[in-house]
Write a protein that holds these residues in place. Structure first.
Motif, PDB file in Angstrom:
ATOM      1  N   GLY A   1       4.301  10.048   3.710  1.00 44.13           N
ATOM      2  CA  GLY A   1       5.484   9.218   3.897  1.00 44.13           C
ATOM      3  C   GLY A   1       5.228   7.741   3.717  1.00 44.13           C
ATOM      4  N   GLU A   2       3.972   7.337   3.467  1.00 49.84           N
ATOM      5  CA  GLU A   2       3.649   5.924   3.358  1.00 49.84           C
ATOM      6  C   GLU A   2       3.775   5.451   1.915  1.00 49.84           C
ATOM      7  OE1 GLU A   2      -0.123   5.046   5.011  1.00 49.84           O
ATOM      8  OE2 GLU A   2       0.486   5.445   7.067  1.00 49.84           O
ATOM      9  N   VAL A   3       4.214   4.212   1.767  1.00 48.24           N
ATOM     10  CA  VAL A   3       4.323   3.639   0.423  1.00 48.24           C
ATOM     11  C   VAL A   3       3.172   2.683   0.133  1.00 48.24           C
ATOM     12  CG1 VAL A   3       6.812   3.883   0.286  1.00 48.24           C
ATOM     13  CG2 VAL A   3       5.860   1.810   1.299  1.00 48.24           C
ATOM     14  N   VAL A   4       2.470   2.212   1.169  1.00 44.72           N
ATOM     15  CA  VAL A   4       1.292   1.359   0.987  1.00 44.72           C
ATOM     16  C   VAL A   4       0.225   1.801   1.987  1.00 44.72           C
ATOM     17  CG1 VAL A   4       2.529  -0.682   0.160  1.00 44.72           C
ATOM     18  CG2 VAL A   4       2.196  -0.363   2.621  1.00 44.72           C
ATOM     19  N   GLY A   5      -1.030   1.544   1.646  1.00 48.93           N
ATOM     20  CA  GLY A   5      -2.105   1.800   2.586  1.00 48.93           C
ATOM     21  C   GLY A   5      -2.145   0.701   3.630  1.00 48.93           C
ATOM     22  N   ALA A   6      -2.238   1.076   4.888  1.00 52.82           N
ATOM     23  CA  ALA A   6      -2.209   0.096   5.974  1.00 52.82           C
ATOM     24  C   ALA A   6      -3.531   0.074   6.720  1.00 52.82           C
ATOM     25  CB  ALA A   6      -1.072   0.422   6.943  1.00 52.82           C
ATOM     26  N   MET A   7      -3.872  -1.090   7.265  1.00 56.54           N
ATOM     27  CA  MET A   7      -5.026  -1.228   8.137  1.00 56.54           C
ATOM     28  C   MET A   7      -4.558  -1.072   9.574  1.00 56.54           C
ATOM     29  SD  MET A   7      -7.582  -4.515   8.690  1.00 56.54           S
ATOM     30  CE  MET A   7      -6.285  -5.613   9.266  1.00 56.54           C
ATOM     31  N   THR A   8      -5.205  -0.191  10.319  1.00 58.49           N
ATOM     32  CA  THR A   8      -4.875  -0.039  11.739  1.00 58.49           C
ATOM     33  C   THR A   8      -5.864  -0.860  12.549  1.00 58.49           C
ATOM     34  OG1 THR A   8      -6.248   1.955  11.945  1.00 58.49           O
ATOM     35  CG2 THR A   8      -3.932   2.259  11.356  1.00 58.49           C
TER      36      THR A   8
ATOM     37  N   GLU B   1      -2.368  -0.949  19.401  1.00 59.17           N
ATOM     38  CA  GLU B   1      -2.736  -0.858  17.997  1.00 59.17           C
ATOM     39  C   GLU B   1      -1.610  -1.380  17.115  1.00 59.17           C
ATOM     40  OE1 GLU B   1      -5.048   2.642  16.071  1.00 59.17           O
ATOM     41  OE2 GLU B   1      -2.927   2.992  15.599  1.00 59.17           O
ATOM     42  N   VAL B   2      -1.995  -2.124  16.046  1.00 60.47           N
ATOM     43  CA  VAL B   2      -1.015  -2.600  15.075  1.00 60.47           C
ATOM     44  C   VAL B   2      -1.424  -2.096  13.702  1.00 60.47           C
ATOM     45  CG1 VAL B   2      -0.426  -4.666  16.413  1.00 60.47           C
ATOM     46  CG2 VAL B   2      -2.235  -4.789  14.686  1.00 60.47           C
ATOM     47  N   ARG B   3      -0.458  -2.030  12.819  1.00 56.31           N
ATOM     48  CA  ARG B   3      -0.702  -1.552  11.459  1.00 56.31           C
ATOM     49  C   ARG B   3      -0.217  -2.610  10.480  1.00 56.31           C
ATOM     50  NH1 ARG B   3       1.947   2.440   9.700  1.00 56.31           N
ATOM     51  NH2 ARG B   3       0.293   3.468   8.521  1.00 56.31           N
ATOM     52  N   LEU B   4      -1.119  -3.056   9.599  1.00 55.65           N
ATOM     53  CA  LEU B   4      -0.821  -4.144   8.676  1.00 55.65           C
ATOM     54  C   LEU B   4      -1.111  -3.724   7.238  1.00 55.65           C
ATOM     55  CD1 LEU B   4      -2.734  -6.929  10.637  1.00 55.65           C
ATOM     56  CD2 LEU B   4      -0.246  -6.698  10.574  1.00 55.65           C
ATOM     57  N   PHE B   5      -0.299  -4.232   6.301  1.00 56.33           N
ATOM     58  CA  PHE B   5      -0.660  -4.172   4.892  1.00 56.33           C
ATOM     59  C   PHE B   5      -0.576  -5.589   4.346  1.00 56.33           C
ATOM     60  CE2 PHE B   5       3.955  -3.802   4.685  1.00 56.33           C
ATOM     61  CZ  PHE B   5       4.297  -4.525   3.553  1.00 56.33           C
TER      62      PHE B   5
ATOM     63  N   TYR C   1       1.504  -8.192   6.456  1.00 54.17           N
ATOM     64  CA  TYR C   1       2.830  -7.797   6.919  1.00 54.17           C
ATOM     65  C   TYR C   1       2.718  -6.622   7.890  1.00 54.17           C
ATOM     66  CZ  TYR C   1       4.684 -10.467   2.943  1.00 54.17           C
ATOM     67  OH  TYR C   1       4.988 -11.454   2.044  1.00 54.17           O
ATOM     68  N   PRO C   2       3.673  -6.490   8.803  1.00 57.45           N
ATOM     69  CA  PRO C   2       3.685  -5.310   9.671  1.00 57.45           C
ATOM     70  C   PRO C   2       4.054  -4.071   8.870  1.00 57.45           C
ATOM     71  CG  PRO C   2       5.649  -6.637  10.038  1.00 57.45           C
ATOM     72  CD  PRO C   2       4.773  -7.428   9.117  1.00 57.45           C
ATOM     73  N   ALA C   3       3.319  -2.980   9.093  1.00 57.51           N
ATOM     74  CA  ALA C   3       3.598  -1.738   8.385  1.00 57.51           C
ATOM     75  C   ALA C   3       4.597  -0.861   9.130  1.00 57.51           C
ATOM     76  CB  ALA C   3       2.305  -0.960   8.150  1.00 57.51           C
ATOM     77  N   ASP C   4       4.982  -1.264  10.341  1.00 56.72           N
ATOM     78  CA  ASP C   4       5.997  -0.516  11.079  1.00 56.72           C
ATOM     79  C   ASP C   4       6.711  -1.450  12.045  1.00 56.72           C
ATOM     80  OD1 ASP C   4       4.309  -0.767  13.408  1.00 56.72           O
ATOM     81  OD2 ASP C   4       3.223   1.020  12.771  1.00 56.72           O
TER      82      ASP C   4
ATOM     83  N   THR D   1       4.689  -2.823  15.159  1.00 54.91           N
ATOM     84  CA  THR D   1       3.788  -3.927  14.836  1.00 54.91           C
ATOM     85  C   THR D   1       4.562  -5.228  14.676  1.00 54.91           C
ATOM     86  OG1 THR D   1       2.188  -2.468  13.754  1.00 54.91           O
ATOM     87  CG2 THR D   1       2.127  -4.788  13.133  1.00 54.91           C
ATOM     88  N   ALA D   2       5.723  -5.171  14.045  1.00 53.84           N
ATOM     89  CA  ALA D   2       6.552  -6.368  13.882  1.00 53.84           C
ATOM     90  C   ALA D   2       6.914  -6.957  15.240  1.00 53.84           C
ATOM     91  CB  ALA D   2       7.816  -6.026  13.096  1.00 53.84           C
ATOM     92  N   GLN D   3       7.226  -6.095  16.205  1.00 56.23           N
ATOM     93  CA  GLN D   3       7.572  -6.572  17.544  1.00 56.23           C
ATOM     94  C   GLN D   3       6.372  -7.207  18.227  1.00 56.23           C
ATOM     95  OE1 GLN D   3       9.175  -3.149  19.553  1.00 56.23           O
ATOM     96  NE2 GLN D   3      11.166  -3.285  18.517  1.00 56.23           N
ATOM     97  N   VAL D   4       5.190  -6.593  18.068  1.00 58.17           N
ATOM     98  CA  VAL D   4       3.978  -7.142  18.681  1.00 58.17           C
ATOM     99  C   VAL D   4       3.672  -8.522  18.118  1.00 58.17           C
ATOM    100  CG1 VAL D   4       1.472  -6.867  18.886  1.00 58.17           C
ATOM    101  CG2 VAL D   4       2.976  -4.895  19.213  1.00 58.17           C
ATOM    102  N   LEU D   5       3.754  -8.670  16.785  1.00 62.06           N
ATOM    103  CA  LEU D   5       3.458  -9.957  16.160  1.00 62.06           C
ATOM    104  C   LEU D   5       4.484 -11.008  16.556  1.00 62.06           C
ATOM    105  CD1 LEU D   5       2.399  -8.800  12.578  1.00 62.06           C
ATOM    106  CD2 LEU D   5       0.926  -9.439  14.473  1.00 62.06           C
TER     107      LEU D   5
END
Length: 276
Positions: A204-211, A218-222, A245-248, A251-255
């Motif tokens: 379901g992912e469109v880009v690889g993210a770093m956790t 935990e946050v997920r970034l691409f 960028y936040p991958a979900d 993560t956007a809320q945490v940042l």
């Protein structure tokens, strides 16, 4: 590509082979005859400086190497390499500051070709938390920061994926220029760990993210990489802006919450972060 040695014809032929072009392909792109390309490569015709640059442009040769081609052909270099903090680079610095500030509260860095961090925004505090101070001074390096055991590596949940990403990017660089500092980064942080264990992105992912594990969660970034269009300065061509960028949504809320209640920091040359 070792570059810097041999005749201009030898160097042009190396670049043509590297770009996987025939003499006819290059001739068509440079709008010259295939016979002339052959004569230049064999040393039977001495190209003018303009012809060297025309062929180099058709081969998409980096500016640093275009200077080497010119020197090999007996001409003076055409492209300068200026310090980012030089007075005549002020408009570039201002543009970079604008980009970095506009990206807050998400992390963003400006790097040179050797991955040394030149400028950052306030969001980079997320990437510096808990990192050994030795990795941040005198200048942070994004490869070391990410893959060194004293850096982010212990906090990156998918470290094999991230290492393979750096493997691909460093390999592309080394294919064009066997720079000793980039080679050292590859040999130290990538080569000993190449095992092909990185998993394919989830369906379901469109880009690889770093956790990344933060003190809170935990946050997920691409990330995306931005460069300057049609630069005429070596330093400017080799600068890259990496925007995270936040991958979900979580993560956007945490940042975003990390910026709450305070003015976002500005940016300083040298990878520094100015306080609020």
């Amino acid at each position: 590509m070792a570059g810097g040695t041999g005749s201009v014809g030898d160097l042009l032929r190396e670049w043509r082979h590297h770009r996987q072009l025939s003499q006819l392909d290059l001739a068509l792109q440079a709008e010259v005859s295939a016979r002339h390309v052959s004569l230049v490569e064999t040393g039977k015709s001495r190209p003018s400086a303009e012809m060297v640059l025309r062929l180099a442009s058709a081969l998409d040769v980096p500016l640093r190497h275009r200077n080497r081609l010119l020197l090999a052909a007996g001409f003076a270099p055409r492209y300068q390499e200026r310090d980012l903090e030089a007075p005549d680079m002020s408009s570039v610095r201002e543009a970079l500051v604008t980009i970095l500030r506009a990206h807050e509260p998400y992390p963003a860095v400006v790097m040179d070709r050797r991955w040394n961090v030149l400028m950052t925004n306030a969001g980079v505090e997320l990437l510096q938390d808990g990192v050994d101070a030795d990795l941040l001074h005198p200048r942070a390096n994004l490869v070391r920061l990410s893959l060194d055991p004293r850096g982010l590596a212990p906090r990156i949940g998918n470290i094999a994926d991230v290492r393979n990403m750096f493997r691909a990017r460093l390999s592309r660089q080394l294919a064009e220029d066997a720079d000793p500092e980039i080679t050292d980064l590859y040999d130290t942080y990538v080569a000993p760990h190449v095992d092909g264990s990185a998993a394919a992105p989830a369906g379901g992912e469109v880009v690889g993210a770093m956790t990344l594990q933060t003190p809170e969660q935990e946050v997920r970034l691409f990330s995306t990489v931005t460069t300057f269009c049609t630069p005429q300065d070596i330093t400017l061509q080799e600068i890259a802006v990496e925007l995270f960028y936040p991958a979900d949504g979580r993560t956007a809320q945490v940042l975003a919450s990390g910026a709450g209640g305070r003015e976002m920091a500005g940016t300083l040359p040298g990878g520094g972060v100015a306080g609020p």
